[in-house]
Design an enzyme around this catalytic site. Structure first.
Site, PDB file in Angstrom:
ATOM      1  CE  LYS A   1      36.353  72.643  89.230  1.00  0.00           C
ATOM      2  NZ  LYS A   1      36.975  71.469  88.608  1.00  0.00           N
TER       3      LYS A   1
ATOM      4  CE  LYS B   1      40.157  79.804  84.502  1.00  0.00           C
ATOM      5  NZ  LYS B   1      40.864  78.583  84.883  1.00  0.00           N
TER       6      LYS B   1
ATOM      7  CE  LYS C   1      38.690  72.271  78.827  1.00  0.00           C
ATOM      8  NZ  LYS C   1      39.478  71.284  79.573  1.00  0.00           N
TER       9      LYS C   1
END
Ligand code: AMP
Ligand code: TRP
Length: 337
Positions: free
Chosen positions: A116, A197, A200
């Site tokens: 991230k 994957k 969201k």
């Protein structure tokens, strides 16, 4: 009758971004299916969502919306304590206290942090500290088991390390938790790219996610658009070029609970991938439609939803508050009169 002490389960889910089929099959469905066997705590981790910039009104809406989804999916307040993390102040406080026993190097090694942080120009302190907040979520309740998707295993292992470190300094105090990774549905991949994957963060990209609240038409449309390969064989496979079909079969397996062989047998008469997708869409729609209906009822009655959440927070506080007070005492802080 001899009573054996029930295992305590705790898990968390972030309210940011739109919840998708990966969250449902990899996390929520397992919580619902097993809630009768255990003592359960499910936390909507709004403080974790703040580790990346959020639009305040959207975060507030998504937090309540996620709560409604969890109840709609079948979490039963009589069996599971469902609450919003920020309603129980002990979470933020335990994070600070645990920060003071956690070496910086442990956090800098976390793969989710590196991923991230690598994608952002400016990295917030909270993002680095995210796993310590999560360790507090778990340790405050002396949870034995932490059901999470594969991607969160490293964070649960860190919570164990932090708990052990605290215990070794201040005496045996925290239960050391176990990560529990579901066998099926542990990793649902993106429909647009079955090598990544379902996430969201990409929910807004057309064709990527199966969003839990989409109506039947939209669900069917997204599954029909799913990337497959140029063959026609319908079987589970580890080969990267067959990842699309493998993912669709994985979804089928996770929803139906059937074995690999039975799933493949169910498609032995299918005429190609069009047929496969049609049937996957059917089982997904059948699974999600009742959830969507209950969700809309809950959202239309905000007082009832708030009441459920207030009760959840109250139950959570009865465990978390004395635990954090004892942490303070052990660490040498003066407790107020
Ligand atoms: P998050 O979306 O990161 O808040 O994740 C909430 C829960 O869903 C965690 O237990 C994750 O491990 C799980 N999860 C998230 N994405 C997936 C996915 N694509 N497949 C399976 N589980 C997932
Ligand atoms: N980090 C988890 C995720 O993104 C969410 C989470 C926060 C969590 N606190 C937790 C999961 C405690 C399990 C236990 O999926």
């Amino acid at each position: 009758m001899t009573e054996t002490k029930q295992k305590r389960v705790l898990s968390g889910i972030q309210p940011s971004g739109e919840i998708h089929l990966g969250n449902y099959l990899g996390a929520v469905k397992g919580w619902v299916d097993r809630q009768a066997e255990k003592e359960n705590f499910f936390c909507i981790v709004d403080l974790h969502s703040l580790t990346v910039p959020q639009e305040p009104e959207a975060l507030r809406h998504q937090t309540r919306s996620l709560a409604a989804i969890l109840f709609a999916a079948g979490l039963d307040p009589a069996k599971s304590t469902v609450f919003i993390q920020s309603h129980v102040r002990a979470h933020a406080e335990s994070c600070w206290l645990l920060n003071c026993v956690t070496p910086l190097g442990w956090l800098q090694r976390m793969t989710q942090y590196k991923d991230k942080a690598g994608k952002q120009e400016s990295v917030l302190m909270g993002l680095l500290d995210y796993p310590v907040l999560m360790a507090g979520d778990i340790l405050l309740y002396d949870a034995n088991e932490v059901p999470v998707g594969e991607d969160q295993k490293q964070h649960v292992e860190l919570a164990r390390d932090i708990g052990q470190r605290f215990n070794s300094i201040y005496g045996d105090f925290f239960v050391i938790p176990q990560p529990v990774i579901p066998e099926v549905g542990a990793r649902v991949m993106g429909l647009d790219d079955p090598t990544v994957k379902m996430s969201k963060s990409y929910s807004h990209i057309r064709g990527h996610a199966v969003r839990l609240l989409d109506d039947a038409k939209e669900l069917e449309r997204s599954i029909k658009r799913a990337v497959t390969d140029s063959g026609n064989e319908i079987r589970f496979s580890e080969e990267p070029e067959r990842a699309g079909v493998n993912n669709l079969l994985g979804i089928y397996k996770a929803i139906t609970g059937k074995s690999v062989a039975d799933c493949e047998a169910d498609f032995s008469d299918a005429r190609g991938y069009g047929d496969l997708k049609k049937r996957i869409a059917e089982v997904v729609i059948e699974e999600l439609s009742p959830i969507r209906e209950r969700y809309h009822t809950l959202m239309a009655n905000p007082d009832d939803l708030d009441e459920l959440l207030a009760r959840g927070a109250e139950q959570a506080r009865t465990l978390a508050e004395p635990k954090v007070a004892e942490m303070r005492r052990l660490m040498g802080l003066v407790l107020p009169k």
